[in-house]
Design a protein around this motif. Structure first.
Motif, PDB file in Angstrom:
ATOM      1  N   PHE A 198     -25.169  16.830 -28.174  1.00 38.46           N
ATOM      2  CA  PHE A 198     -25.914  17.212 -27.034  1.00 38.46           C
ATOM      3  C   PHE A 198     -25.383  16.410 -25.838  1.00 38.46           C
ATOM      4  N   LYS A 199     -24.681  17.296 -24.777  1.00 40.65           N
ATOM      5  CA  LYS A 199     -24.284  16.743 -23.660  1.00 40.65           C
ATOM      6  C   LYS A 199     -24.884  16.507 -22.676  1.00 40.65           C
ATOM      7  N   ASP A 200     -26.251  16.967 -22.617  1.00 34.46           N
ATOM      8  CA  ASP A 200     -27.341  16.686 -21.539  1.00 34.46           C
ATOM      9  C   ASP A 200     -26.924  15.468 -20.737  1.00 34.46           C
ATOM     10  N   LEU A 201     -27.022  14.323 -21.512  1.00 39.61           N
ATOM     11  CA  LEU A 201     -27.033  13.094 -20.894  1.00 39.61           C
ATOM     12  C   LEU A 201     -25.796  12.295 -21.443  1.00 39.61           C
ATOM     13  N   LYS A 202     -25.424  11.237 -20.791  1.00 40.95           N
ATOM     14  CA  LYS A 202     -24.433  10.174 -21.531  1.00 40.95           C
ATOM     15  C   LYS A 202     -24.938   9.333 -22.551  1.00 40.95           C
ATOM     16  N   TRP A 203     -23.997   8.935 -23.486  1.00 42.42           N
ATOM     17  CA  TRP A 203     -24.635   8.362 -24.524  1.00 42.42           C
ATOM     18  C   TRP A 203     -25.452   7.034 -24.219  1.00 42.42           C
ATOM     19  N   ASN A 204     -25.334   6.351 -23.205  1.00 42.82           N
ATOM     20  CA  ASN A 204     -26.148   5.326 -22.744  1.00 42.82           C
ATOM     21  C   ASN A 204     -27.593   5.679 -22.471  1.00 42.82           C
ATOM     22  N   HIS A 205     -27.592   6.786 -21.994  1.00 48.98           N
ATOM     23  CA  HIS A 205     -29.068   7.177 -21.536  1.00 48.98           C
ATOM     24  C   HIS A 205     -29.723   7.854 -22.743  1.00 48.98           C
ATOM     25  N   TRP A 206     -28.869   8.401 -23.830  1.00 52.19           N
ATOM     26  CA  TRP A 206     -29.678   8.826 -25.154  1.00 52.19           C
ATOM     27  C   TRP A 206     -30.128   7.502 -25.894  1.00 52.19           C
ATOM     28  N   VAL A 207     -29.239   6.520 -25.868  1.00 46.88           N
ATOM     29  CA  VAL A 207     -29.739   5.221 -26.510  1.00 46.88           C
ATOM     30  C   VAL A 207     -31.107   4.888 -25.841  1.00 46.88           C
ATOM     31  N   SER A 208     -31.091   4.595 -24.408  1.00 48.92           N
ATOM     32  CA  SER A 208     -32.071   4.174 -23.719  1.00 48.92           C
ATOM     33  C   SER A 208     -33.276   4.879 -24.069  1.00 48.92           C
ATOM     34  N   VAL A 209     -33.208   6.394 -24.268  1.00 52.86           N
ATOM     35  CA  VAL A 209     -34.361   7.028 -24.485  1.00 52.86           C
ATOM     36  C   VAL A 209     -34.951   6.698 -25.845  1.00 52.86           C
ATOM     37  N   ALA A 210     -34.179   6.431 -26.766  1.00 45.66           N
ATOM     38  CA  ALA A 210     -34.256   6.148 -28.257  1.00 45.66           C
ATOM     39  C   ALA A 210     -35.079   4.730 -28.201  1.00 45.66           C
ATOM     40  N   ILE A 211     -34.779   3.831 -27.396  1.00 50.07           N
ATOM     41  CA  ILE A 211     -35.265   2.559 -27.298  1.00 50.07           C
ATOM     42  C   ILE A 211     -36.542   2.457 -26.761  1.00 50.07           C
ATOM     43  N   ILE A 212     -36.880   3.413 -25.617  1.00 52.82           N
ATOM     44  CA  ILE A 212     -37.967   3.645 -25.106  1.00 52.82           C
ATOM     45  C   ILE A 212     -39.240   4.426 -26.137  1.00 52.82           C
ATOM     46  N   ILE A 213     -38.598   5.204 -26.913  1.00 51.72           N
ATOM     47  CA  ILE A 213     -39.400   5.781 -27.749  1.00 51.72           C
ATOM     48  C   ILE A 213     -39.819   4.784 -28.817  1.00 51.72           C
ATOM     49  N   ALA A 214     -39.043   3.999 -29.123  1.00 48.34           N
ATOM     50  CA  ALA A 214     -39.248   3.123 -30.283  1.00 48.34           C
ATOM     51  C   ALA A 214     -40.176   2.054 -29.796  1.00 48.34           C
ATOM     52  N   CYS A 215     -40.137   1.719 -28.554  1.00 47.70           N
ATOM     53  CA  CYS A 215     -40.850   0.624 -28.057  1.00 47.70           C
ATOM     54  C   CYS A 215     -42.415   1.121 -27.783  1.00 47.70           C
ATOM     55  N   PHE A 216     -42.479   2.231 -26.996  1.00 46.63           N
ATOM     56  CA  PHE A 216     -43.778   2.753 -26.671  1.00 46.63           C
ATOM     57  C   PHE A 216     -44.298   3.693 -27.711  1.00 46.63           C
ATOM     58  N   GLY A 217     -43.240   4.050 -28.564  1.00 45.38           N
ATOM     59  CA  GLY A 217     -44.174   4.835 -29.969  1.00 45.38           C
ATOM     60  C   GLY A 217     -44.908   3.783 -30.716  1.00 45.38           C
ATOM     61  N   THR A 218     -44.177   2.407 -30.793  1.00 47.26           N
ATOM     62  CA  THR A 218     -44.881   1.397 -31.553  1.00 47.26           C
ATOM     63  C   THR A 218     -46.350   0.950 -30.981  1.00 47.26           C
ATOM     64  N   LEU A 219     -46.176   0.806 -29.597  1.00 44.77           N
ATOM     65  CA  LEU A 219     -47.362   0.503 -28.887  1.00 44.77           C
ATOM     66  C   LEU A 219     -48.639   1.834 -29.065  1.00 44.77           C
ATOM     67  N   GLY A 220     -48.115   3.049 -29.134  1.00 44.16           N
ATOM     68  CA  GLY A 220     -49.211   4.086 -29.157  1.00 44.16           C
ATOM     69  C   GLY A 220     -49.730   4.004 -30.588  1.00 44.16           C
ATOM     70  N   ASP A 221     -49.033   3.494 -31.588  1.00 42.91           N
ATOM     71  CA  ASP A 221     -49.501   3.579 -32.903  1.00 42.91           C
ATOM     72  C   ASP A 221     -50.398   2.347 -32.833  1.00 42.91           C
TER      73      ASP A 221
END
Length: 270
Positions: A198-221
């Protein structure tokens, strides 16, 4: 274990299909899902002798989701005027309490509104991910789900293998720092793999999104665990055999979706 595996596979297939089938199935499915999660939330309140205004809550939830879905799909000035009707529908939550015989009316009002904030608004943000660049695009919601699942799976497997240090024992005794870090790393790896396709974003932004999901997903849990412990229940429901309720499956989703949308909005529009 077999029941849990079958339910999990069916759940994943339905979730993927809902994203891939296009504009109308996507919008309708997540509206239904948000209402079912809100139904579970209000049901848990009732078990703890809190009486949320369910009818007014469901009406407001449907209205909020649909009007914001229409605005993200087609940003028409007329839709912004319709949004002002929220002043009436939200007022109904307060007014309805006047006609009930309740010892704690404002507790009921607070939990009714809390369900909209905790459940309906995150689902609205998740729906909006598909329209960040204009017309319907399944890349962002699909990537979100894949990275969220990668975090959950990674945290579970790493935690089971080497987890020793408790992350937040008061609310979730089984979570460990090792599992959390493992979830972040595996989610980031999936984010990098997604960037290849998916070329919608550069790789560093996709990885940043993943880290956001992991951190805030854990907090949501952890927040959902805190809520369940406050009313002494183990599972939010029994809709998913072997997995509990829908809220148990979407706890991480609820906190992460608005944060991810906000991050992507600023990245795309700057």
């Amino acid at each position: 274990m077999k029941t849990r595996a079958i339910t999990g596979l069916f759940f994943i297939i339905v979730m993927l299909a809902s994203v891939l089938l296009g504009h109308y199935p996507f919008g309708a499915f997540y509206l239904l899902l948000s209402l079912l999660c809100l139904y579970e939330f209000y049901g848990l309140n009732i078990k703890s002798n809190i009486l949320p205004n369910r009818v007014a809550g469901f009406v407001n939830a449907a209205f909020i989701y649909i009007i914001f879905a229409l605005i993200t799909y087609q940003d028409n000035p007329g839709l912004h005027k319709i949004l002002l009707l929220l002043t009436l529908t939200i007022s109904a939550i307060f007014i309805q309490e006047l006609f009930k015989f309740s010892v704690s009316p404002f507790t009921n009002i607070a939990y009714t509104l809390g369900g909209l904030v905790f459940i309906t608004i995150p689902f609205s943000f998740f729906h909006a991910l598909a329209y960040l660049k204009g017309p319907f695009n399944f890349h962002f919601p699909l990537a979100f789900l894949l990275m969220l699942w990668a975090n959950d799976t990674g945290a579970y497997l790493v935690g089971m293998a080497i987890g020793r240090t408790k992350l937040f024992e008061r609310h979730s005794p089984k979570k460990t720092w090792e599992g959390f870090i493992g979830g972040v790393l595996i989610s980031a790896l999936v984010g990098f793999i997604i960037s290849i396709y998916f070329k919608d974003l550069k790789w560093n932004h996709w990885v940043s999104v993943a880290i956001i999901i992991a951190c805030f997903g854990t907090l949501g849990d952890l927040i959902e665990s805190m809520f369940k412990r406050s009313i002494n229940v183990k599972d939010s429901g029994d809709l998913l055999p072997g997995h509990g309720g829908l809220l148990d499956r979407f706890d991480g989703f609820l906190l992460a979706a608005p944060i991810v949308y906000t991050y992507l909005y600023f990245i795309i529009n700057t």
